[in-house]
Motif scaffolding. Structure first.
Motif: not given
Length: 250
Positions: A63-70, A96-106, A108-116
């Motif tokens: 409830d404090h971070m999930l829209d960081a995935c969207s 790791e938490r945001i990558s896991a919530a956003y990423g799917g099978e196809n 990319p798990m890496a989100i370094s292009d979006v967040y530092t």
């Protein structure tokens, strides 16, 4: 500074409010503090989709971070082209938490292009023109209360916490004290999890704050009237129960 409430419902979105998200602005810089479910909608309504310069996540409950995935979609696939990585200050497990919530099978798990990411730890540091101090508060997972200062003005945000001395220190002399009040007084509340309206007000009184802003109420089983009544009995200053779109200038 200006504080804009984007979301304020506790634990899950309410009928009239997304979950926790607050925009703090100073000198043209915009810091988004927490990014709960539904708040990406109100970000667009009250500020703008890309009007964010940095994000601070107080803890990693959904409830404090999930829209960081969207928000990954909005920045990675912007029509004008991918946007530069956005600084995110958060507990160490956030990537790791945001990558896991956003990423799917196809996808990319890496989100370094979006967040530092910058791992939070107790102490003080600058974010843009803001002087920020964080400390661990009383919640089951790694959670940080936040003190934000700019040109002699202070906003303190409790995040999610039960009673603790760290929160009083963070709020000392604050102009605005944005404090959770999830529980009703008199109920059989679980320990070391959240505050009641009375407890929030007691912390405000001990810290000698200027104005108390109550947030993180749970509409489904709470009562604004009872929460406000309990708070008013323990704090003599002005008290608001915040709403999405509310703005406070100090």
């Amino acid at each position: 500074m200006r504080l804009t409430v984007l979301g304020c419902a506790g634990s899950f979105p309410g009928p009239e409010a997304p979950c926790s998200a607050y925009l703090v602005e100073a000198d043209g810089f915009r810091l988004l503090v927490d990014f709960g479910p539904g708040s990406m909608s109100t970000l667009q309504r009250f500020s703008g989709l890309y009007n964010v310069d940095a994000i601070l996540l107080t803890h990693l409950h959904c409830d404090h971070m999930l829209d960081a995935c969207s928000y990954i979609v909005a920045r990675r696939y912007a029509p004008s082209g991918p946007l530069p990585p956005l600084p995110v200050y958060a507990p160490v497990a956030a990537p790791e938490r945001i990558s896991a919530a956003y990423g799917g099978e196809n996808e990319p798990m890496a989100i370094s292009d979006v967040y530092t990411f910058y791992a939070l730890q107790p102490g003080s540091f600058p974010i843009g023109p803001l002087h920020v101090t964080v400390d661990r508060v009383n919640h089951p997972i790694e959670t940080y209360g936040v003190r934000i200062e700019h040109e002699g003005r202070v906003i303190t945000y409790s995040a999610d916490t039960a009673a603790c001395d760290q929160l009083i220190r963070l709020a000392q002399g604050a102009d605005l004290f944005l404090c959770e009040a999830s529980y009703l007084d008199g109920a059989d509340n679980p320990p070391d999890l959240h505050l009641t309206g009375r407890e929030a007000a007691e912390h405000a009184t001990k810290a000698e704050v200027g104005r108390l802003l109550l947030t993180h109420l749970v509409p489904a089983w709470g009562s604004e009237a009872l929460t406000l009544e309990a708070a008013q009995a323990a704090f003599e200053g002005p008290i608001d129960i915040v709403r999405p779109g509310a703005r406070y200038d100090i």
